[in-house]
Design a protein around this motif. Structure first.
Motif, PDB file in Angstrom:
ATOM      1  N   LEU A 130       0.827  -1.201   0.000  1.00  0.00           N
ATOM      2  CA  LEU A 130       0.000   0.000   0.000  1.00  0.00           C
ATOM      3  C   LEU A 130       0.864   1.254   0.000  1.00  0.00           C
ATOM      4  CD1 LEU A 130      -2.956   0.916   0.098  1.00  0.00           C
ATOM      5  CD2 LEU A 130      -2.805   0.902   2.588  1.00  0.00           C
ATOM      6  N   LYS A 131       1.888   1.256   0.839  1.00  0.00           N
ATOM      7  CA  LYS A 131       2.793   2.402   0.907  1.00  0.00           C
ATOM      8  C   LYS A 131       3.580   2.575  -0.397  1.00  0.00           C
ATOM      9  CE  LYS A 131       3.523   4.748   4.890  1.00  0.00           C
ATOM     10  NZ  LYS A 131       3.743   6.213   4.983  1.00  0.00           N
ATOM     11  N   SER A 132       4.038   1.454  -0.962  1.00  0.00           N
ATOM     12  CA  SER A 132       4.940   1.507  -2.116  1.00  0.00           C
ATOM     13  C   SER A 132       4.231   1.836  -3.420  1.00  0.00           C
ATOM     14  CB  SER A 132       5.678   0.173  -2.252  1.00  0.00           C
ATOM     15  OG  SER A 132       6.412  -0.130  -1.086  1.00  0.00           O
ATOM     16  N   PHE A 133       2.973   1.353  -3.573  1.00  0.00           N
ATOM     17  CA  PHE A 133       2.293   1.457  -4.863  1.00  0.00           C
ATOM     18  C   PHE A 133       1.098   2.405  -4.858  1.00  0.00           C
ATOM     19  CE2 PHE A 133       3.723  -3.212  -5.338  1.00  0.00           C
ATOM     20  CZ  PHE A 133       5.000  -2.799  -5.722  1.00  0.00           C
ATOM     21  N   ALA A 134       0.899   3.143  -3.765  1.00  0.00           N
ATOM     22  CA  ALA A 134      -0.267   4.041  -3.684  1.00  0.00           C
ATOM     23  C   ALA A 134      -0.254   5.088  -4.793  1.00  0.00           C
ATOM     24  CB  ALA A 134      -0.312   4.714  -2.319  1.00  0.00           C
ATOM     25  N   TRP A 135       0.938   5.463  -5.257  1.00  0.00           N
ATOM     26  CA  TRP A 135       1.040   6.495  -6.307  1.00  0.00           C
ATOM     27  C   TRP A 135       0.416   6.043  -7.620  1.00  0.00           C
ATOM     28  CZ3 TRP A 135       3.802   5.193 -10.693  1.00  0.00           C
ATOM     29  CH2 TRP A 135       4.630   4.071 -10.608  1.00  0.00           C
ATOM     30  N   ARG A 136       0.240   4.722  -7.801  1.00  0.00           N
ATOM     31  CA  ARG A 136      -0.376   4.221  -9.040  1.00  0.00           C
ATOM     32  C   ARG A 136      -1.900   4.368  -9.046  1.00  0.00           C
ATOM     33  NH1 ARG A 136       2.243  -1.807  -9.156  1.00  0.00           N
ATOM     34  NH2 ARG A 136       4.449  -1.281  -9.485  1.00  0.00           N
ATOM     35  N   ILE A 137      -2.486   4.610  -7.866  1.00  0.00           N
ATOM     36  CA  ILE A 137      -3.937   4.571  -7.722  1.00  0.00           C
ATOM     37  C   ILE A 137      -4.545   5.926  -8.093  1.00  0.00           C
ATOM     38  CG2 ILE A 137      -5.828   4.059  -6.133  1.00  0.00           C
ATOM     39  CD1 ILE A 137      -3.883   1.727  -6.830  1.00  0.00           C
ATOM     40  N   ASP A 138      -5.595   5.898  -8.876  1.00  0.00           N
ATOM     41  CA  ASP A 138      -6.271   7.131  -9.286  1.00  0.00           C
ATOM     42  C   ASP A 138      -7.212   7.660  -8.213  1.00  0.00           C
ATOM     43  OD1 ASP A 138      -5.600   7.495 -12.334  1.00  0.00           O
ATOM     44  OD2 ASP A 138      -5.940   5.357 -12.025  1.00  0.00           O
ATOM     45  N   LYS A 139      -7.762   6.739  -7.398  1.00  0.00           N
ATOM     46  CA  LYS A 139      -8.692   7.188  -6.366  1.00  0.00           C
ATOM     47  C   LYS A 139      -8.862   6.102  -5.310  1.00  0.00           C
ATOM     48  CE  LYS A 139     -12.978   7.591  -7.671  1.00  0.00           C
ATOM     49  NZ  LYS A 139     -14.146   8.149  -8.366  1.00  0.00           N
ATOM     50  N   PHE A 140      -8.857   6.513  -4.040  1.00  0.00           N
ATOM     51  CA  PHE A 140      -9.245   5.644  -2.943  1.00  0.00           C
ATOM     52  C   PHE A 140     -10.655   6.033  -2.504  1.00  0.00           C
ATOM     53  CE2 PHE A 140      -4.633   5.358  -2.642  1.00  0.00           C
ATOM     54  CZ  PHE A 140      -4.432   4.013  -2.358  1.00  0.00           C
ATOM     55  N   VAL A 141     -11.500   5.040  -2.255  1.00  0.00           N
ATOM     56  CA  VAL A 141     -12.845   5.287  -1.738  1.00  0.00           C
ATOM     57  C   VAL A 141     -12.944   4.654  -0.361  1.00  0.00           C
ATOM     58  CG1 VAL A 141     -15.323   4.967  -2.083  1.00  0.00           C
ATOM     59  CG2 VAL A 141     -13.825   5.293  -4.057  1.00  0.00           C
ATOM     60  N   VAL A 142     -13.393   5.439   0.624  1.00  0.00           N
ATOM     61  CA  VAL A 142     -13.573   4.949   1.990  1.00  0.00           C
ATOM     62  C   VAL A 142     -14.996   5.264   2.439  1.00  0.00           C
ATOM     63  CG1 VAL A 142     -11.119   5.204   2.540  1.00  0.00           C
ATOM     64  CG2 VAL A 142     -12.687   7.103   2.992  1.00  0.00           C
ATOM     65  N   GLN A 143     -15.344   4.811   3.637  1.00  0.00           N
ATOM     66  CA  GLN A 143     -16.735   4.917   4.072  1.00  0.00           C
ATOM     67  C   GLN A 143     -16.999   5.972   5.137  1.00  0.00           C
ATOM     68  OE1 GLN A 143     -19.411   2.153   2.986  1.00  0.00           O
ATOM     69  NE2 GLN A 143     -18.310   0.395   3.847  1.00  0.00           N
ATOM     70  N   THR A 144     -15.938   6.516   5.757  1.00  0.00           N
ATOM     71  CA  THR A 144     -16.165   7.502   6.816  1.00  0.00           C
ATOM     72  C   THR A 144     -15.109   8.602   6.761  1.00  0.00           C
ATOM     73  OG1 THR A 144     -14.797   6.282   8.414  1.00  0.00           O
ATOM     74  CG2 THR A 144     -17.162   5.755   8.360  1.00  0.00           C
ATOM     75  N   PRO A 145     -15.415   9.783   7.330  1.00  0.00           N
ATOM     76  CA  PRO A 145     -14.430  10.869   7.370  1.00  0.00           C
ATOM     77  C   PRO A 145     -13.169  10.504   8.155  1.00  0.00           C
ATOM     78  CG  PRO A 145     -16.631  11.716   7.784  1.00  0.00           C
ATOM     79  CD  PRO A 145     -16.747  10.216   7.797  1.00  0.00           C
ATOM     80  N   SER A 146     -13.321   9.776   9.266  1.00  0.00           N
ATOM     81  CA  SER A 146     -12.136   9.428  10.049  1.00  0.00           C
ATOM     82  C   SER A 146     -11.240   8.453   9.292  1.00  0.00           C
ATOM     83  CB  SER A 146     -12.535   8.835  11.405  1.00  0.00           C
ATOM     84  OG  SER A 146     -13.186   7.583  11.262  1.00  0.00           O
ATOM     85  N   MET A 147     -11.855   7.601   8.465  1.00  0.00           N
ATOM     86  CA  MET A 147     -11.067   6.690   7.631  1.00  0.00           C
ATOM     87  C   MET A 147     -10.292   7.487   6.576  1.00  0.00           C
ATOM     88  SD  MET A 147     -10.486   3.378   7.232  1.00  0.00           S
ATOM     89  CE  MET A 147     -10.115   2.098   6.009  1.00  0.00           C
ATOM     90  N   ALA A 148     -10.919   8.495   5.989  1.00  0.00           N
ATOM     91  CA  ALA A 148     -10.236   9.339   5.017  1.00  0.00           C
ATOM     92  C   ALA A 148      -9.057  10.064   5.658  1.00  0.00           C
ATOM     93  CB  ALA A 148     -11.213  10.347   4.418  1.00  0.00           C
ATOM     94  N   GLU A 149      -9.260  10.530   6.879  1.00  0.00           N
ATOM     95  CA  GLU A 149      -8.186  11.204   7.605  1.00  0.00           C
ATOM     96  C   GLU A 149      -7.020  10.248   7.861  1.00  0.00           C
ATOM     97  OE1 GLU A 149      -7.570  13.502  11.895  1.00  0.00           O
ATOM     98  OE2 GLU A 149      -9.570  12.954  11.206  1.00  0.00           O
ATOM     99  N   GLN A 150      -7.349   8.996   8.185  1.00  0.00           N
ATOM    100  CA  GLN A 150      -6.300   8.016   8.442  1.00  0.00           C
ATOM    101  C   GLN A 150      -5.543   7.663   7.155  1.00  0.00           C
ATOM    102  OE1 GLN A 150      -7.686   4.889  10.966  1.00  0.00           O
ATOM    103  NE2 GLN A 150      -5.697   3.871  11.067  1.00  0.00           N
TER     104      GLN A 150
END
Length: 339
Positions: A130-150
């Motif tokens: 996740l740390k190494s390849f996150a730059w390849r991702i166009d978008k992350f979708v999460v379910q809560t504001p605190s998850m987005a903050e994390q």
């Protein structure tokens, strides 16, 4: 190229619990839009056939790697890949990649010592990916504001992340006339982060204080935790019923038979039982953590790391508050020292 050609659903290892429930809900809504899918073979009895080209993925390293290779070779420019299992693809993709990120454990450097060695190695590897390849991702979708903050805290402030919670559209409402059998219910599997150990320790503490509220659990019967529950029941004469793994309809019936939901989980991306209980107007006694406050307003909260705090929250809900400690003067302390 802006026009979407094909939608690829990549969901290996999604086969149980809330993740499978969400996959079912998404699949029922999006089945006609999906062109290609990787799904876990352990969900074969659950997922209905669709129009998409489907490949079953076994829980083995070879099968997972084969799926990753197939994904790399089949995705073309303009296609969209939805990684429903919360991991980034191992190989770069020619298409756009969206990751539905549900596992907070991957977004933390906290110790994994409560997990088995095999699970620790897997989680370490997934965190690294996740740390190494996150730059390849166009978008992350999460379910809560605190998850987005994390997510931003772990991967960087500039990471593209969107909050979009969803659950089953047809959540049944409670039948208030149903007889209550259990004082509390905790719908959760046996993973360490579900925090059954401290919940059971709190129930032992309550028994020591002369209180034995009834508690329904849904821990799979084949686990070592299930055996431990039975041992503690005999030792402390606990009023605890472990019902094992239940179907969705059985869980609905269990909510209706329960007086309140207790939820000591240490980490959740959403906490589906919280939403289910709240939709049934069931009182919620839960950990004082961000993921809880994201979606519900509990009637009582506690420190999930403290069996005493859990026990006190239960007592407050039952209207049986523990007496506070009497504070003495120094003379009384001196008498105690000299006694």
């Amino acid at each position: 190229m802006n026009t979407l050609k094909k939608l690829f659903l990549h969901a290996p290892n999604v086969h149980v619990g809330g993740g499978l429930n969400l996959l079912q809900a998404f699949y029922e809504a999006a089945e006609s839009s999906i062109d290609f899918e990787h799904v876990d073979i352990r969900a074969q009895a659950i997922l209905k056939p669709g129009r998409a080209e489907r490949h079953w993925v076994r829980p083995t390293l070879f099968s997972r790697l084969a799926a990753e290779l197939r994904l790399r070779n089949r995705v073309k420019e303009g296609d969209l890949v939805l990684c429903f299992h919360g991991l980034v693809p191992f190989f770069p993709s020619k298409g756009k990649v969206t990751v539905f990120l549900q596992n907070r454990i991957l977004l933390s450097s906290d110790s994994l010592k409560s997990y088995s060695l095999k699970t620790r190695v897997r989680l370490w590897g997934e965190r690294f990916m996740l740390k190494s390849f996150a730059w390849r991702i166009d978008k992350f979708v999460v379910q809560t504001p605190s998850m987005a903050e994390q997510v931003r805290g772990f991967l960087g402030e500039k990471i593209p992340v969107v909050v979009c919670p969803f659950v089953l559209a047809d959540v049944d409402q409670a039948e208030t006339s149903t007889k209550k059998i259990y004082d509390f219910v905790y719908v959760a599997s046996a993973e360490p982060h579900k925090n059954h150990q401290r919940l059971l320790a709190a129930w032992c503490l309550l028994a020591e204080q002369g209180l034995r509220p009834s508690l329904a659990l849904t821990v799979p019967l084949e686990t070592s935790l299930s055996v431990q529950i039975e041992d503690l029941k005999r030792t402390w004469n606990l009023n605890v019923s472990n019902l094992g793994r239940l179907s969705a309809s059985e869980v609905c019936a269990l909510y209706e038979q329960s007086g309140a939901l207790i939820y000591p989980s240490i980490t959740e991306s959403l906490g589906l039982p919280l939403i289910e209980a709240n939709s049934r107007q069931l009182p919620i006694i839960a950990a004082e953590l961000d993921y809880v406050r994201d979606i519900v307003e509990p009637v009582q909260t506690f420190d999930p790391a403290s069996r005493t705090s859990i026990a006190r929250a239960v007592r407050r809900h039952l209207g049986s508050n523990e007496p506070t400690q009497v504070i003495h003067g120094p003379e009384v302390f001196l008498r105690e020292v000299l006694r």
